[in-house]
Design a protein around this motif. Structure first.
Motif, PDB file in Angstrom:
ATOM      1  N   ASP A   1       0.827  -1.205   0.000  1.00 29.92           N
ATOM      2  CA  ASP A   1       0.000   0.000   0.000  1.00 29.92           C
ATOM      3  C   ASP A   1       0.864   1.259   0.000  1.00 29.92           C
ATOM      4  O   ASP A   1       0.524   2.262  -0.645  1.00 29.92           O
ATOM      5  CB  ASP A   1      -0.930   0.016   1.219  1.00 29.92           C
ATOM      6  N   LEU A   2       1.982   1.210   0.730  1.00 25.65           N
ATOM      7  CA  LEU A   2       2.872   2.370   0.760  1.00 25.65           C
ATOM      8  C   LEU A   2       3.495   2.606  -0.609  1.00 25.65           C
ATOM      9  O   LEU A   2       3.659   3.749  -1.039  1.00 25.65           O
ATOM     10  CB  LEU A   2       3.966   2.172   1.815  1.00 25.65           C
ATOM     11  N   ILE A   3       3.848   1.527  -1.296  1.00 27.81           N
ATOM     12  CA  ILE A   3       4.405   1.654  -2.646  1.00 27.81           C
ATOM     13  C   ILE A   3       3.369   2.264  -3.583  1.00 27.81           C
ATOM     14  O   ILE A   3       3.666   3.133  -4.396  1.00 27.81           O
ATOM     15  CB  ILE A   3       4.858   0.271  -3.173  1.00 27.81           C
ATOM     16  N   LYS A   4       2.132   1.829  -3.441  1.00 29.42           N
ATOM     17  CA  LYS A   4       1.067   2.260  -4.345  1.00 29.42           C
ATOM     18  C   LYS A   4       0.637   3.699  -4.094  1.00 29.42           C
ATOM     19  O   LYS A   4       0.362   4.452  -5.042  1.00 29.42           O
ATOM     20  CB  LYS A   4      -0.136   1.325  -4.199  1.00 29.42           C
ATOM     21  N   HIS A   5       0.563   4.090  -2.824  1.00 25.35           N
ATOM     22  CA  HIS A   5      -0.032   5.379  -2.483  1.00 25.35           C
ATOM     23  C   HIS A   5       0.974   6.371  -1.900  1.00 25.35           C
ATOM     24  O   HIS A   5       0.590   7.297  -1.177  1.00 25.35           O
ATOM     25  CB  HIS A   5      -1.180   5.177  -1.488  1.00 25.35           C
ATOM     26  N   GLY A   6       2.259   6.188  -2.214  1.00 24.19           N
ATOM     27  CA  GLY A   6       3.256   7.147  -1.745  1.00 24.19           C
ATOM     28  C   GLY A   6       3.056   8.514  -2.360  1.00 24.19           C
ATOM     29  O   GLY A   6       2.255   8.710  -3.280  1.00 24.19           O
ATOM     30  N   TRP A   7       3.808   9.482  -1.847  1.00 20.69           N
ATOM     31  CA  TRP A   7       3.725  10.856  -2.340  1.00 20.69           C
ATOM     32  C   TRP A   7       4.985  11.200  -3.127  1.00 20.69           C
ATOM     33  O   TRP A   7       6.065  10.646  -2.850  1.00 20.69           O
ATOM     34  CB  TRP A   7       3.597  11.836  -1.182  1.00 20.69           C
ATOM     35  N   PRO A   8       4.904  12.115  -4.079  1.00 26.18           N
ATOM     36  CA  PRO A   8       6.114  12.549  -4.791  1.00 26.18           C
ATOM     37  C   PRO A   8       7.163  13.151  -3.868  1.00 26.18           C
ATOM     38  O   PRO A   8       8.342  13.197  -4.230  1.00 26.18           O
ATOM     39  CB  PRO A   8       5.573  13.599  -5.777  1.00 26.18           C
ATOM     40  N   GLU A   9       6.738  13.597  -2.686  1.00 25.15           N
ATOM     41  CA  GLU A   9       7.689  14.167  -1.728  1.00 25.15           C
ATOM     42  C   GLU A   9       8.390  13.102  -0.887  1.00 25.15           C
ATOM     43  O   GLU A   9       9.231  13.440  -0.051  1.00 25.15           O
ATOM     44  CB  GLU A   9       6.966  15.149  -0.784  1.00 25.15           C
ATOM     45  N   ASP A  10       8.062  11.833  -1.080  1.00 25.12           N
ATOM     46  CA  ASP A  10       8.615  10.760  -0.253  1.00 25.12           C
ATOM     47  C   ASP A  10       9.932  10.221  -0.816  1.00 25.12           C
ATOM     48  O   ASP A  10      10.119  10.141  -2.027  1.00 25.12           O
ATOM     49  CB  ASP A  10       7.620   9.603  -0.144  1.00 25.12           C
ATOM     50  N   VAL A  11      10.803   9.825   0.104  1.00 25.53           N
ATOM     51  CA  VAL A  11      12.042   9.126  -0.237  1.00 25.53           C
ATOM     52  C   VAL A  11      11.999   7.770   0.461  1.00 25.53           C
ATOM     53  O   VAL A  11      11.711   7.694   1.665  1.00 25.53           O
ATOM     54  CB  VAL A  11      13.284   9.913   0.218  1.00 25.53           C
ATOM     55  N   CYS A  12      12.247   6.707  -0.280  1.00 22.36           N
ATOM     56  CA  CYS A  12      12.148   5.346   0.248  1.00 22.36           C
ATOM     57  C   CYS A  12      13.525   4.805   0.600  1.00 22.36           C
ATOM     58  O   CYS A  12      14.471   4.912  -0.189  1.00 22.36           O
ATOM     59  CB  CYS A  12      11.477   4.447  -0.781  1.00 22.36           C
ATOM     60  N   PHE A  13      13.643   4.183   1.775  1.00 24.28           N
ATOM     61  CA  PHE A  13      14.883   3.580   2.259  1.00 24.28           C
ATOM     62  C   PHE A  13      14.692   2.076   2.400  1.00 24.28           C
ATOM     63  O   PHE A  13      13.638   1.612   2.838  1.00 24.28           O
ATOM     64  CB  PHE A  13      15.270   4.163   3.621  1.00 24.28           C
ATOM     65  N   HIS A  14      15.744   1.314   2.068  1.00 19.67           N
ATOM     66  CA  HIS A  14      15.686  -0.143   2.152  1.00 19.67           C
ATOM     67  C   HIS A  14      17.104  -0.661   2.316  1.00 19.67           C
ATOM     68  O   HIS A  14      18.048  -0.092   1.758  1.00 19.67           O
ATOM     69  CB  HIS A  14      15.056  -0.730   0.890  1.00 19.67           C
ATOM     70  N   VAL A  15      17.253  -1.728   3.084  1.00 16.24           N
ATOM     71  CA  VAL A  15      18.582  -2.345   3.217  1.00 16.24           C
ATOM     72  C   VAL A  15      18.929  -3.031   1.900  1.00 16.24           C
ATOM     73  O   VAL A  15      18.131  -3.800   1.357  1.00 16.24           O
ATOM     74  CB  VAL A  15      18.619  -3.353   4.380  1.00 16.24           C
TER      75      VAL A  15
ATOM     76  N   SER B   1      27.344  -3.844  10.198  1.00 15.93           N
ATOM     77  CA  SER B   1      27.249  -2.817   9.162  1.00 15.93           C
ATOM     78  C   SER B   1      26.454  -3.343   7.977  1.00 15.93           C
ATOM     79  O   SER B   1      26.540  -4.518   7.627  1.00 15.93           O
ATOM     80  CB  SER B   1      28.646  -2.377   8.706  1.00 15.93           C
ATOM     81  N   VAL B   2      25.685  -2.451   7.378  1.00 15.34           N
ATOM     82  CA  VAL B   2      24.913  -2.773   6.179  1.00 15.34           C
ATOM     83  C   VAL B   2      24.928  -1.544   5.273  1.00 15.34           C
ATOM     84  O   VAL B   2      25.229  -0.429   5.698  1.00 15.34           O
ATOM     85  CB  VAL B   2      23.448  -3.155   6.494  1.00 15.34           C
ATOM     86  N   THR B   3      24.568  -1.766   4.028  1.00 15.07           N
ATOM     87  CA  THR B   3      24.381  -0.658   3.095  1.00 15.07           C
ATOM     88  C   THR B   3      22.882  -0.416   2.924  1.00 15.07           C
ATOM     89  O   THR B   3      22.124  -1.346   2.680  1.00 15.07           O
ATOM     90  CB  THR B   3      25.016  -0.965   1.727  1.00 15.07           C
ATOM     91  N   VAL B   4      22.491   0.817   3.098  1.00 13.14           N
ATOM     92  CA  VAL B   4      21.091   1.210   2.930  1.00 13.14           C
ATOM     93  C   VAL B   4      20.984   2.019   1.645  1.00 13.14           C
ATOM     94  O   VAL B   4      21.748   2.966   1.436  1.00 13.14           O
ATOM     95  CB  VAL B   4      20.590   2.033   4.132  1.00 13.14           C
TER      96      VAL B   4
END
Length: 207
Positions: free
Chosen positions: A27-41, A86-89
């Protein structure tokens, strides 16, 4: 359920949010905003953490302290990543997320790799995470309705900007016309363009 956090690490507060599980991630992927920045490992399963920027801001405007908050939060919410030192995000604008029918639930790709950035999380940050956790709020938002409301406001703002631009154009056109009329009048009033009775141009013709 969506978890909302507030990052007060910079001068202005920023809203960070993430879904409870992979289904909410959809749902977040579908209804995100253009002002949003997505973070993921990178290369590991993790929550999708979103940072909401102010209109007009881009990834270059994210304060480094807020960037660190997002990176540590996404690491802490990765089953594998939270166990590693440590991880890369990776992070990218919501508009760069790509979802195709063959992808699993919660899985996402990118349209343009050049818009994907990365940050290395080298150590654990328990105090940082506790600070964010104290701001956590759990909500059940209507993400589709919120996006529609945002889009209506944005269209209204754009219409207002367009009206202001047209008004400025009309005023500028009027100013130019008035200046042209003033220059024309000044030209007519120049001494060499004027005559007098001494020039033999007396309009009263007496015998």
């Amino acid at each position: 359920m969506v978890f909302y956090f507030t990052s007060n690490a910079a001068a202005a507060p920023y809203t960070i949010y993430m879904g409870k599980d992979k289904y909410e991630n959809e749902d977040l992927i579908k209804h995100g905003w253009p002002e949003d920045v997505c973070f993921h490992v990178d290369k590991l399963s993790s929550a999708h953490v979103y940072l909401r920027l102010q209109p007009g801001q881009g990834m270059d405007d994210i304060p480094k302290e807020v960037l660190s908050d997002c990176a540590h939060l996404v690491k802490a919410n990765s089953i594998q990543g939270c166990k590693l030192n440590s991880v890369t995000v990776v992070y990218t604008p919501w508009t760069n997320l790509r979802k195709s029918p063959d992808m699993d639930v919660g899985e996402v790709g990118f349209h343009r790799s050049k818009e994907v950035r990365s940050v290395r999380v080298e150590r654990r940050a328990p105090e940082q995470l506790r600070r964010l956790e104290r701001t956590r709020v759990e909500r059940f938002p209507d993400l589709a309705a919120e996006r529609l409301s945002r889009d209506r406001r944005e269209r209204g703002r754009q219409r207002q900007e367009l009206r202001e631009q047209r008004r400025e154009q009309r005023l500028e056109t009027q100013r130019k016309r008035e200046m042209e009329e003033l220059r024309s009048y000044s030209s007519l009033m120049k001494a060499e363009n004027m005559s007098s009775n001494q020039d033999g141009n007396d309009s009263d013709d007496f015998m």
